[in-house]
Design a protein around this motif. Structure first.
Motif, short mmCIF file in Angstrom:
data_model
loop_
_atom_site.label_atom_id
_atom_site.label_comp_id
_atom_site.label_asym_id
_atom_site.label_seq_id
_atom_site.Cartn_x
_atom_site.Cartn_y
_atom_site.Cartn_z
N ILE A 1 0.85 -1.19 0.00
CA ILE A 1 0.00 0.00 0.00
C ILE A 1 0.89 1.24 0.00
CG2 ILE A 1 -1.82 1.28 1.18
CD1 ILE A 1 -2.75 -1.39 0.11
N GLU A 2 0.66 2.11 -0.96
CA GLU A 2 1.30 3.42 -0.99
C GLU A 2 0.26 4.49 -0.69
OE1 GLU A 2 3.19 3.90 -4.72
OE2 GLU A 2 4.63 2.26 -4.41
N LEU A 3 0.71 5.70 -0.28
CA LEU A 3 -0.21 6.80 0.08
C LEU A 3 -0.04 7.97 -0.89
CD1 LEU A 3 0.07 6.95 3.97
CD2 LEU A 3 -1.65 5.78 2.59
N LYS A 4 -1.19 8.49 -1.31
CA LYS A 4 -1.22 9.73 -2.09
C LYS A 4 -1.82 10.80 -1.19
CE LYS A 4 -3.36 11.80 -6.17
NZ LYS A 4 -4.29 11.57 -7.29
N ILE A 5 -1.06 11.90 -0.93
CA ILE A 5 -1.49 12.94 0.01
C ILE A 5 -1.56 14.27 -0.73
CG2 ILE A 5 -0.97 14.15 2.16
CD1 ILE A 5 0.64 11.71 3.02
N ILE A 6 -2.71 14.98 -0.59
CA ILE A 6 -2.90 16.31 -1.17
C ILE A 6 -3.08 17.30 -0.02
CG2 ILE A 6 -4.30 17.76 -2.67
CD1 ILE A 6 -5.14 15.27 -4.16
N HIS A 7 -2.20 18.28 0.04
CA HIS A 7 -2.24 19.32 1.09
C HIS A 7 -3.09 20.49 0.59
CE1 HIS A 7 0.17 22.31 3.80
NE2 HIS A 7 -1.09 22.19 4.16
N ARG A 8 -4.16 20.87 1.33
CA ARG A 8 -5.10 21.89 0.88
C ARG A 8 -5.26 22.98 1.94
NH1 ARG A 8 -10.20 18.41 -1.59
NH2 ARG A 8 -9.18 17.72 -3.51
N SER A 9 -5.56 24.19 1.45
CA SER A 9 -5.99 25.30 2.31
C SER A 9 -7.26 25.84 1.70
CB SER A 9 -4.92 26.39 2.37
OG SER A 9 -5.37 27.49 3.15
N GLY A 10 -8.42 25.53 2.31
CA GLY A 10 -9.71 25.86 1.69
C GLY A 10 -9.89 25.00 0.45
#
Length: 499
Positions: free
Chosen positions: A4-13
């Motif tokens: 299992i690999e992780l895809k992470i998206i960092h958001r502000s609003g």
């Protein structure tokens, strides 16, 4: 076991700030406001190292590291939560969208599969694959029996060639080298039909364009002399050629321009001479300077005759220029007669007693004719207005906004100008030096009545005149505005005395 690999998206609003991909299970992703955190959150509510994303017991987890304000998944506080599906984790005002991705290994290299290909010109070759974990770094086809040469960590390494269709595998540090024999067709490029086929198509296309442009300029240069006139003097006889190249024509045009410039200068000089000439001053008529003339002038002054002549002239002028008022609403309490209409008054007579002129009676046509005063004008009370006043409407400064024709509004004002003049002349009797501009504004309602009247601007600054004007304007009526609604009017009046 699944990888299992992780895809992470960092958001502000709604704005994406960054993307991350977590591959290795040994990685620990720290989240916080510190510059040393792998995912930095710029929020004062977030601790320096707020939380972490790491693998525990073969599964990825989000772990809160005893933060002050907590780590949240929606409205649920997180201490240690496994990442089993896509989830949104909040850190202050910023969020991380975490999506787990299952990576399937490439089965071609896990099983000993035999590849059978059909076709002509089949040849046995050696397939060599270099892996880092389950990821392919390179894949090549080499000749059968050729050793595999590989450079790794700054050193050259050699591996024995494959002997069969089964994978032969060797480890070299973190990489794996696999090779086997496969049978594949050999593709032979056909011979080109002509010499152009030996060149790349892109080169042929560029050369064709360049050749076409060159041919166009060559044909243009070849055909141009044939299109020119055969007679070499044909251009010389052309009027346009003469205008450009003929020196005689050019000199003629220059001479005409000089003559035109001289004419203009002469006209300018004549205008200056006319301005400089001043009208001849008439010589003043010399008064008699003899002793006899001076003596006569002195006697006239001593006898008082000159003063009497001046008084007679003043009485005659006032008797002939008394005017009657055009407004019948004159206040009876003022007991003064004045005029503004410009009608001469009848009934003034003069009598001569003992060489002196006296006014015996004066009558006026004004309302409330005034009281007689001993030794003064019988028809006018002392201090009465003889000259009256003038009221002008300054139409250039008039402002009308609404659904009534401005000409209609001006007609209503002109019809009531006598009442406005009355307000001024009533105070002019007490203050002969009274004058100035008064700008009134008022609103014409949908019914045609006046409301909201006020003094917008005044240089007269006389409350009696201005209050009288406001009361008169309030009684005015106008036609109903087109389309309903109000009409705003700004109307300036200028007042001055006749004398």
């Amino acid at each position: 076991m699944k990888k299992i690999e992780l895809k992470i998206i960092h958001r502000s609003g709604k704005q994406n700030l960054n993307h991350y991909r977590v591959v290795s299970a040994s990685d620990v992703i720290t989240v916080g406001s510190s510059p040393n955190a792998k995912i930095r959150i710029r929020d004062s509510k977030v601790d320096d190292i707020h939380a972490s994303i790491e693998q525990r017991h073969g599964r990825w987890h989000v772990v809160d590291l005893s933060s002050r304000h907590g780590t949240w998944n929606g409205k649920v506080s997180i201490d240690e939560t496994p990442i089993e599906k896509t989830m949104v984790v909040s850190f202050g005002d910023e969020t991380l969208l975490i999506e787990p991705i299952e990576v399937k290994p490439f089965e071609l290299y896990l099983q000993n599969k035999t590849i059978t290909l059909e076709g002509k010109n089949l040849v046995e070759t050696q397939q060599v694959v270099v892996l880092l974990g389950q990821n392919i770094l390179s894949s090549n086809m080499l000749a059968k029996g050729k050793k595999i040469q590989l450079r790794y960590a700054g050193q050259d390494h050699s591996f024995e060639p494959a002997q069969s269709e089964k994978w032969l595998e060797d480890k070299l540090g973190q990489i794996t080298v696999r090779r086997r024999l496969v049978t594949a067709p050999v593709f032979i490029n056909p011979k080109p039909k002509n010499f152009i086929g030996y060149f790349p198509q892109e080169l042929v296309k560029s050369f064709g364009i360049a050749f076409g442009v060159t041919l166009f300029f060559f044909l243009t240069a070849w055909l141009m002399p044939k299109l020119m006139p055969k007679d070499p003097n044909a251009l010389d006889n052309n009027k346009y050629t003469k205008m450009i190249f003929d020196p005689e024509v050019i000199k003629k045009q220059q001479d005409e321009a000089k003559e035109l410039k001289k004419k203009i200068e002469k006209k300018e000089e004549k205008k200056k001479e006319v301005v400089k000439k001043e009208p001849e001053k008439k010589k003043p008529v010399a008064l008699p300077t003899t002793e006899k003339a001076k003596k006569v002038v002195t006697q006239l002054k001593d006898s008082g005759l000159t003063d009497k002549i001046s008084k007679i002239a003043a009485i005659s002028l006032s008797a002939d220029s008394l005017l009657e008022s055009a407004d019948n609403n004159v206040s009876k309490s003022r007991n003064r007669s004045f005029a503004s209409k410009g009608v001469a008054v009848k009934g003034a007579t003069l009598s001569k007693n003992a060489g002196a002129f006296n006014v015996t009676s004066v009558s006026t046509n004004g309302v409330e004719g005034g009281t007689a005063a001993a030794g003064k004008l019988g028809g006018l009370s002392a201090g009465g207005v003889g000259g009256g006043g003038v009221v002008d409407a300054i139409e250039e400064e008039t402002e009308i906004s609404g659904g009534i024709d401005p000409a209609i509004i001006r007609d209503v004002v002109q019809k009531n100008m006598g009442r406005i003049r009355y307000c001024y002349e009533r105070e002019l009797a007490a203050n002969p030096g009274l004058y100035g501009k008064v700008k009134l504004t008022w609103v014409i309602t949908a019914a045609g009545a006046v409301s909201g009247q006020k003094i917008e601007q005044t240089t007269m600054k006389n409350s009696m005149v201005e209050g009288c004007m406001l009361r008169i304007v309030q009684r005015w009526t106008f036609p109903r505005p087109d389309g309903g609604g109000d009409v705003i009017v700004a109307f300036p009046f200028f007042f001055k005395a006749n004398n």
